[in-house]
Design a protein around this motif. Structure first.
Motif, PDB file in Angstrom:
ATOM      1  N   THR A   1       0.694  -1.227   0.304  1.00 20.74           N
ATOM      2  CA  THR A   1      -0.388   0.056   0.122  1.00 20.74           C
ATOM      3  C   THR A   1       0.985   1.044   0.003  1.00 20.74           C
ATOM      4  O   THR A   1       1.919   0.900   0.487  1.00 20.74           O
ATOM      5  CB  THR A   1      -0.613  -0.027   0.930  1.00 20.74           C
ATOM      6  N   PRO A   2       0.478   2.531  -0.432  1.00 19.88           N
ATOM      7  CA  PRO A   2      -1.147   2.516  -1.195  1.00 19.88           C
ATOM      8  C   PRO A   2      -1.036   2.059  -2.456  1.00 19.88           C
ATOM      9  O   PRO A   2      -0.422   2.067  -2.982  1.00 19.88           O
ATOM     10  CB  PRO A   2      -1.284   4.544  -1.259  1.00 19.88           C
ATOM     11  N   ALA A   3      -2.157   1.688  -2.567  1.00 20.19           N
ATOM     12  CA  ALA A   3      -2.748   1.559  -4.472  1.00 20.19           C
ATOM     13  C   ALA A   3      -3.676   2.026  -4.767  1.00 20.19           C
ATOM     14  O   ALA A   3      -4.796   2.546  -4.420  1.00 20.19           O
ATOM     15  CB  ALA A   3      -2.824  -0.331  -3.930  1.00 20.19           C
ATOM     16  N   LEU A   4      -3.755   2.340  -6.126  1.00 17.37           N
ATOM     17  CA  LEU A   4      -4.479   3.240  -6.546  1.00 17.37           C
ATOM     18  C   LEU A   4      -5.531   1.684  -7.672  1.00 17.37           C
ATOM     19  O   LEU A   4      -4.990   1.364  -8.671  1.00 17.37           O
ATOM     20  CB  LEU A   4      -3.888   4.512  -7.482  1.00 17.37           C
ATOM     21  N   LEU A   5      -7.062   1.781  -7.472  1.00 19.93           N
ATOM     22  CA  LEU A   5      -7.833   1.431  -8.347  1.00 19.93           C
ATOM     23  C   LEU A   5      -8.963   1.821  -9.568  1.00 19.93           C
ATOM     24  O   LEU A   5      -9.140   3.251  -9.323  1.00 19.93           O
ATOM     25  CB  LEU A   5      -8.719  -0.020  -7.772  1.00 19.93           C
ATOM     26  N   VAL A   6      -8.612   2.369 -10.622  1.00 14.67           N
ATOM     27  CA  VAL A   6      -9.420   2.631 -11.494  1.00 14.67           C
ATOM     28  C   VAL A   6     -10.218   1.842 -12.350  1.00 14.67           C
ATOM     29  O   VAL A   6     -10.209   0.954 -12.638  1.00 14.67           O
ATOM     30  CB  VAL A   6      -8.427   3.904 -13.032  1.00 14.67           C
ATOM     31  N   ASN A   7     -11.546   2.094 -11.982  1.00 10.98           N
ATOM     32  CA  ASN A   7     -12.556   1.548 -12.308  1.00 10.98           C
ATOM     33  C   ASN A   7     -12.558  -0.108 -11.228  1.00 10.98           C
ATOM     34  O   ASN A   7     -13.105  -0.948 -12.454  1.00 10.98           O
ATOM     35  CB  ASN A   7     -12.609   1.592 -13.850  1.00 10.98           C
ATOM     36  N   GLY A   8     -11.939   0.346 -10.659  1.00 10.57           N
ATOM     37  CA  GLY A   8     -11.912  -1.476 -10.443  1.00 10.57           C
ATOM     38  C   GLY A   8     -10.517  -1.948 -10.826  1.00 10.57           C
ATOM     39  O   GLY A   8     -10.221  -3.772 -10.649  1.00 10.57           O
ATOM     40  N   LYS A   9      -9.971  -1.613 -11.665  1.00  9.30           N
ATOM     41  CA  LYS A   9      -8.798  -2.299 -12.029  1.00  9.30           C
ATOM     42  C   LYS A   9      -7.570  -1.624 -11.124  1.00  9.30           C
ATOM     43  O   LYS A   9      -7.153  -0.749 -11.135  1.00  9.30           O
ATOM     44  CB  LYS A   9      -8.105  -1.817 -13.386  1.00  9.30           C
ATOM     45  N   VAL A  10      -6.231  -2.424 -10.562  1.00  8.07           N
ATOM     46  CA  VAL A  10      -5.252  -1.796  -9.730  1.00  8.07           C
ATOM     47  C   VAL A  10      -4.169  -1.245 -10.968  1.00  8.07           C
ATOM     48  O   VAL A  10      -4.149  -1.992 -11.745  1.00  8.07           O
ATOM     49  CB  VAL A  10      -4.486  -3.080  -8.822  1.00  8.07           C
ATOM     50  N   VAL A  11      -3.893  -0.099 -10.407  1.00 10.86           N
ATOM     51  CA  VAL A  11      -3.035   0.465 -11.651  1.00 10.86           C
ATOM     52  C   VAL A  11      -1.756   0.646 -11.161  1.00 10.86           C
ATOM     53  O   VAL A  11      -0.717   1.518 -11.912  1.00 10.86           O
ATOM     54  CB  VAL A  11      -3.503   2.007 -12.235  1.00 10.86           C
ATOM     55  N   SER A  12      -1.667   0.910  -9.733  1.00  8.01           N
ATOM     56  CA  SER A  12      -1.007   1.068  -8.942  1.00  8.01           C
ATOM     57  C   SER A  12      -0.572   0.390  -7.455  1.00  8.01           C
ATOM     58  O   SER A  12      -1.869   0.389  -7.206  1.00  8.01           O
ATOM     59  CB  SER A  12      -0.285   3.416  -8.405  1.00  8.01           C
ATOM     60  N   GLN A  13       0.939   0.006  -6.973  1.00 11.04           N
ATOM     61  CA  GLN A  13       1.157  -0.707  -5.696  1.00 11.04           C
ATOM     62  C   GLN A  13       2.378   0.127  -5.340  1.00 11.04           C
ATOM     63  O   GLN A  13       2.885  -0.017  -5.531  1.00 11.04           O
ATOM     64  CB  GLN A  13       1.422  -1.472  -5.941  1.00 11.04           C
ATOM     65  N   GLY A  14       1.449   0.917  -3.562  1.00  8.09           N
ATOM     66  CA  GLY A  14       3.401   0.495  -3.371  1.00  8.09           C
ATOM     67  C   GLY A  14       3.763   2.031  -3.388  1.00  8.09           C
ATOM     68  O   GLY A  14       4.918   2.474  -3.040  1.00  8.09           O
ATOM     69  N   LYS A  15       3.246   3.161  -3.650  1.00  9.40           N
ATOM     70  CA  LYS A  15       4.121   4.345  -4.742  1.00  9.40           C
ATOM     71  C   LYS A  15       2.834   5.397  -4.518  1.00  9.40           C
ATOM     72  O   LYS A  15       1.954   5.340  -4.718  1.00  9.40           O
ATOM     73  CB  LYS A  15       4.691   4.671  -5.605  1.00  9.40           C
ATOM     74  N   VAL A  16       3.278   6.685  -4.260  1.00 12.81           N
ATOM     75  CA  VAL A  16       2.103   7.782  -4.598  1.00 12.81           C
ATOM     76  C   VAL A  16       2.227   8.005  -5.356  1.00 12.81           C
ATOM     77  O   VAL A  16       3.746   9.273  -5.971  1.00 12.81           O
ATOM     78  CB  VAL A  16       2.794   8.724  -3.428  1.00 12.81           C
ATOM     79  N   LEU A  17       1.528   8.218  -6.281  1.00  7.45           N
ATOM     80  CA  LEU A  17       1.276   8.737  -7.859  1.00  7.45           C
ATOM     81  C   LEU A  17       1.062  10.217  -7.433  1.00  7.45           C
ATOM     82  O   LEU A  17       0.542  10.958  -6.904  1.00  7.45           O
ATOM     83  CB  LEU A  17       0.088   8.521  -8.709  1.00  7.45           C
ATOM     84  N   ALA A  18       1.740  11.264  -8.698  1.00  8.26           N
ATOM     85  CA  ALA A  18       1.492  12.724  -8.381  1.00  8.26           C
ATOM     86  C   ALA A  18       0.263  12.995  -9.064  1.00  8.26           C
ATOM     87  O   ALA A  18      -0.733  11.951 -10.149  1.00  8.26           O
ATOM     88  CB  ALA A  18       2.488  13.078  -9.307  1.00  8.26           C
ATOM     89  N   PRO A  19      -0.505  14.162  -8.835  1.00  2.46           N
ATOM     90  CA  PRO A  19      -1.983  14.644 -10.091  1.00  2.46           C
ATOM     91  C   PRO A  19      -1.257  15.035 -10.831  1.00  2.46           C
ATOM     92  O   PRO A  19      -2.835  13.692 -11.977  1.00  2.46           O
ATOM     93  CB  PRO A  19      -2.637  15.921  -9.165  1.00  2.46           C
TER      94      PRO A  19
ATOM     95  N   GLU B   1       0.230  12.001 -12.555  1.00  2.00           N
ATOM     96  CA  GLU B   1       0.326  11.223 -13.483  1.00  2.00           C
ATOM     97  C   GLU B   1      -0.594   9.850 -13.091  1.00  2.00           C
ATOM     98  O   GLU B   1      -1.427   9.607 -14.157  1.00  2.00           O
ATOM     99  CB  GLU B   1       1.325  10.167 -12.296  1.00  2.00           C
ATOM    100  N   ILE B   2      -2.177  10.847 -12.656  1.00  2.00           N
ATOM    101  CA  ILE B   2      -3.051  10.118 -12.064  1.00  2.00           C
ATOM    102  C   ILE B   2      -4.529  10.350 -12.969  1.00  2.00           C
ATOM    103  O   ILE B   2      -5.137  10.026 -13.774  1.00  2.00           O
ATOM    104  CB  ILE B   2      -3.579  10.693 -10.883  1.00  2.00           C
ATOM    105  N   ALA B   3      -3.957  11.851 -13.395  1.00  2.00           N
ATOM    106  CA  ALA B   3      -5.146  12.549 -14.650  1.00  2.00           C
ATOM    107  C   ALA B   3      -5.158  11.427 -15.850  1.00  2.00           C
ATOM    108  O   ALA B   3      -5.776  12.015 -16.779  1.00  2.00           O
ATOM    109  CB  ALA B   3      -4.154  13.527 -14.697  1.00  2.00           C
ATOM    110  N   GLU B   4      -2.881  11.142 -16.235  1.00  2.00           N
ATOM    111  CA  GLU B   4      -2.796  10.518 -17.604  1.00  2.00           C
ATOM    112  C   GLU B   4      -3.911   9.184 -17.415  1.00  2.00           C
ATOM    113  O   GLU B   4      -3.966   8.391 -18.544  1.00  2.00           O
ATOM    114  CB  GLU B   4      -1.587  10.473 -17.510  1.00  2.00           C
ATOM    115  N   LEU B   5      -3.563   8.365 -16.593  1.00  2.00           N
ATOM    116  CA  LEU B   5      -4.533   7.062 -16.009  1.00  2.00           C
ATOM    117  C   LEU B   5      -6.199   7.452 -16.648  1.00  2.00           C
ATOM    118  O   LEU B   5      -6.344   6.535 -16.647  1.00  2.00           O
ATOM    119  CB  LEU B   5      -4.154   6.783 -14.754  1.00  2.00           C
ATOM    120  N   LEU B   6      -6.580   8.274 -16.310  1.00  3.53           N
ATOM    121  CA  LEU B   6      -7.868   8.592 -16.683  1.00  3.53           C
ATOM    122  C   LEU B   6      -8.170   8.884 -17.899  1.00  3.53           C
ATOM    123  O   LEU B   6      -9.013   8.432 -18.465  1.00  3.53           O
ATOM    124  CB  LEU B   6      -8.695  10.417 -15.902  1.00  3.53           C
TER     125      LEU B   6
END
Length: 123
Positions: A98-116, A118-123
């Protein structure tokens, strides 16, 4: 019923969603009506994205949650942000770090803090 439920006599209640999938054959000219349950169901043609932050509540997890909220506020579409601290839910998602980030239930990141950004690119 789980082990503790058997021991202590408590039953697990399973709730079903009003939007359970059903195969319906439509004839030409028919259109499907959107779900009217009022939950997170979206009408056809509208997309809603859900960002889920999984973590026990540590400083890094809170930072990822804040970054996800910042990215969601800058996004064009409808983006919801959830924060889950339940260890059972984290384990069920298969998260090992952890921390982990899921986008619509799909794991996209584990163990690190993504910058805003980086998260916007995943959207």
């Amino acid at each position: 019923m789980g082990l503790f439920g058997k021991i202590f006599g408590k039953e697990e209640k399973k709730e079903s969603c009003c939007c359970e999938m059903e195969i319906v054959e439509l004839s030409e000219g028919d259109t499907a009506a959107p779900c009217d349950c009022g939950d997170a169901c979206a009408a056809p043609g509208t997309e809603s994205t859900t960002l889920t932050v999984l973590g026990p509540g540590c400083k890094r997890c809170h930072q990822l949650h804040e970054n996800a909220q910042a990215a969601a506020s800058k996004a064009d579409g409808s983006v919801d942000v959830e924060y889950v601290t339940d260890p059972v839910a984290i384990a069920e998602a298969g998260i090992m770090s952890t921390p982990a980030l899921l986008v619509n239930g799909k794991v996209v990141s584990q163990g690190k803090v993504l910058a805003p950004e980086e998260i916007a690119e995943l959207l």
